[in-house]
Design a protein around this motif. Structure first.
Motif, PDB file in Angstrom:
ATOM      1  N   ILE A   8       6.173   2.078   4.273  1.00  0.00           N
ATOM      2  CA  ILE A   8       4.985   1.281   4.593  1.00  0.00           C
ATOM      3  C   ILE A   8       3.755   2.160   4.400  1.00  0.00           C
ATOM      4  CG2 ILE A   8       3.784  -0.036   6.383  1.00  0.00           C
ATOM      5  CD1 ILE A   8       6.558  -0.349   7.761  1.00  0.00           C
ATOM      6  N   VAL A   9       2.904   1.790   3.471  1.00  0.00           N
ATOM      7  CA  VAL A   9       1.678   2.550   3.197  1.00  0.00           C
ATOM      8  C   VAL A   9       0.503   1.691   3.654  1.00  0.00           C
ATOM      9  CG1 VAL A   9       0.325   3.791   1.489  1.00  0.00           C
ATOM     10  CG2 VAL A   9       2.814   3.607   1.214  1.00  0.00           C
ATOM     11  N   GLU A  10      -0.005   1.982   4.836  1.00  0.00           N
ATOM     12  CA  GLU A  10      -1.039   1.165   5.468  1.00  0.00           C
ATOM     13  C   GLU A  10      -1.826   2.028   6.436  1.00  0.00           C
ATOM     14  OE1 GLU A  10      -3.561  -1.042   6.575  1.00  0.00           O
ATOM     15  OE2 GLU A  10      -2.145  -2.415   5.579  1.00  0.00           O
ATOM     16  N   LEU A  55      -3.709  -1.644  -0.795  1.00  0.00           N
ATOM     17  CA  LEU A  55      -4.584  -1.101  -1.834  1.00  0.00           C
ATOM     18  C   LEU A  55      -5.723  -0.267  -1.267  1.00  0.00           C
ATOM     19  CD1 LEU A  55      -4.981  -4.042  -4.390  1.00  0.00           C
ATOM     20  CD2 LEU A  55      -3.389  -2.118  -4.450  1.00  0.00           C
ATOM     21  N   MET A  56      -6.252  -0.680  -0.116  1.00  0.00           N
ATOM     22  CA  MET A  56      -7.438  -0.027   0.440  1.00  0.00           C
ATOM     23  C   MET A  56      -7.037   1.050   1.443  1.00  0.00           C
ATOM     24  SD  MET A  56      -9.727  -1.545  -1.253  1.00  0.00           S
ATOM     25  CE  MET A  56     -11.246  -1.088  -0.420  1.00  0.00           C
ATOM     26  N   PRO A  60      -5.597   9.323  -2.579  1.00  0.00           N
ATOM     27  CA  PRO A  60      -5.827   8.358  -3.656  1.00  0.00           C
ATOM     28  C   PRO A  60      -5.527   6.944  -3.186  1.00  0.00           C
ATOM     29  CG  PRO A  60      -3.754   9.523  -4.014  1.00  0.00           C
ATOM     30  CD  PRO A  60      -4.417  10.184  -2.849  1.00  0.00           C
ATOM     31  N   ASP A  61      -6.293   5.967  -3.705  1.00  0.00           N
ATOM     32  CA  ASP A  61      -6.131   4.602  -3.216  1.00  0.00           C
ATOM     33  C   ASP A  61      -4.827   3.986  -3.710  1.00  0.00           C
ATOM     34  OD1 ASP A  61      -6.498   3.734  -5.842  1.00  0.00           O
ATOM     35  OD2 ASP A  61      -8.552   3.063  -5.526  1.00  0.00           O
ATOM     36  N   GLY A  62      -4.583   2.746  -3.277  1.00  0.00           N
ATOM     37  CA  GLY A  62      -3.311   2.112  -3.588  1.00  0.00           C
ATOM     38  C   GLY A  62      -3.042   1.947  -5.068  1.00  0.00           C
ATOM     39  N   LEU A  63      -4.077   1.643  -5.854  1.00  0.00           N
ATOM     40  CA  LEU A  63      -3.870   1.489  -7.293  1.00  0.00           C
ATOM     41  C   LEU A  63      -3.440   2.795  -7.936  1.00  0.00           C
ATOM     42  CD1 LEU A  63      -6.838  -0.852  -8.294  1.00  0.00           C
ATOM     43  CD2 LEU A  63      -4.441  -1.453  -7.924  1.00  0.00           C
ATOM     44  N   LEU A  80      -0.090  -5.016  -0.655  1.00  0.00           N
ATOM     45  CA  LEU A  80      -0.772  -5.682   0.452  1.00  0.00           C
ATOM     46  C   LEU A  80      -2.270  -5.508   0.227  1.00  0.00           C
ATOM     47  CD1 LEU A  80       1.319  -4.168   3.403  1.00  0.00           C
ATOM     48  CD2 LEU A  80       1.775  -6.277   2.146  1.00  0.00           C
ATOM     49  N   THR A  81      -3.023  -6.597   0.225  1.00  0.00           N
ATOM     50  CA  THR A  81      -4.437  -6.461  -0.082  1.00  0.00           C
ATOM     51  C   THR A  81      -5.290  -7.505   0.623  1.00  0.00           C
ATOM     52  OG1 THR A  81      -6.075  -6.438  -1.874  1.00  0.00           O
ATOM     53  CG2 THR A  81      -4.172  -7.873  -2.163  1.00  0.00           C
TER      54      THR A  81
END
Length: 225
Positions: A8-10, A55-56, A60-63, A80-81
């Motif tokens: 989970i990347v949040e 993404l946010m 480095p950002d999600g992209l 997730l965005t």
């Protein structure tokens, strides 16, 4: 499927905690990262079965994280965005995301999508079958695709699309038929167009075999071998 590891990347702790609680209740194991640097560290160390990627996030950002993952492996990724613009949605898909969920979302919906994406990916990995059409080769058992002998870096979604085309070379698939491959996760036919466009690019020199059938959809030209 359950028991798999989900990264989970949040960066919003409350959202990450809710997702983690629901996933663990369904039998999944979890790891968490709040920024892109830690996300890539954990991804390379743990090799999760799927990544839930906001993404946010801090750099480095999600992209950028998604680009890095796609350069190295076909790990399924659900984006997730909070971005609602269509260009952002398609951008995530064209970079290789297997699905996306817009905020605010239901944790139960996210868990359902995790299960669906893993079910598709695991089904591909178990099938001991090979396809050859023209200079394209697909090995489901090894989860490998090749064009003229050169390995192709495909996502699980792209691999599944290519399998459908190679199983029926010459058949014109409507967008509705291809939409069925995504189940209820795909919102509309534009999602199909985004995935097919990305698949065609990933096929490299063999991309010309994937043809657009005006007014219908898409087909893979060539003879099976």
């Amino acid at each position: 499927m359950t028991g798999g590891l989900i990264l989970i990347v949040e960066d919003e702790a409350r959202i990450a905690e809710v997702l983690e609680r629901f996933l663990r209740a369904e039998g999944f194991r979890t790891e968490r990262a709040a920024d892109g640097r830690r996300a890539l560290e954990l991804w390379r160390a743990a090799r999760p079965d799927l990544v839930l990627l906001d993404l946010m996030i801090p750099p480095p950002d999600g992209l950028e994280v998604l680009r890095a993952i796609r350069r190295e492996a076909p790990t399924p990724v659900i984006v997730l965005t909070a971005r609602v613009e269509e260009i952002d949605r398609l951008l995530g898909l064209e970079l290789g995301a297997d699905d996306y969920v817009t905020k605010p979302f239901s944790a139960r919906e996210v868990v359902a999508r995790v299960k669906a994406v893993l079910r598709r990916a695991n089904g591909q990995l178990r099938a001991p079958q090979r396809y050859r059409v023209g200079e394209l080769e697909l090995d489901l058992e090894a989860f490998q695709a090749r064009c003229r002998g050169q390995a192709l870096a495909l996502t699980a979604t792209q691999f599944r699309l290519l399998q459908a085309f190679m199983a029926h070379p010459g058949k014109a698939f409507s967008r509705g038929e291809l939409l069925d491959l995504f189940g209820e996760e795909a919102p509309d036919e534009r999602t199909v167009d985004a995935h097919v466009k990305n698949l065609r690019a990933r096929l490299g020199e063999c991309g010309g075999l994937l043809e657009t059938v005006r007014g219908v959809g898409y087909r893979l030209a060539g003879e099976p071998r």
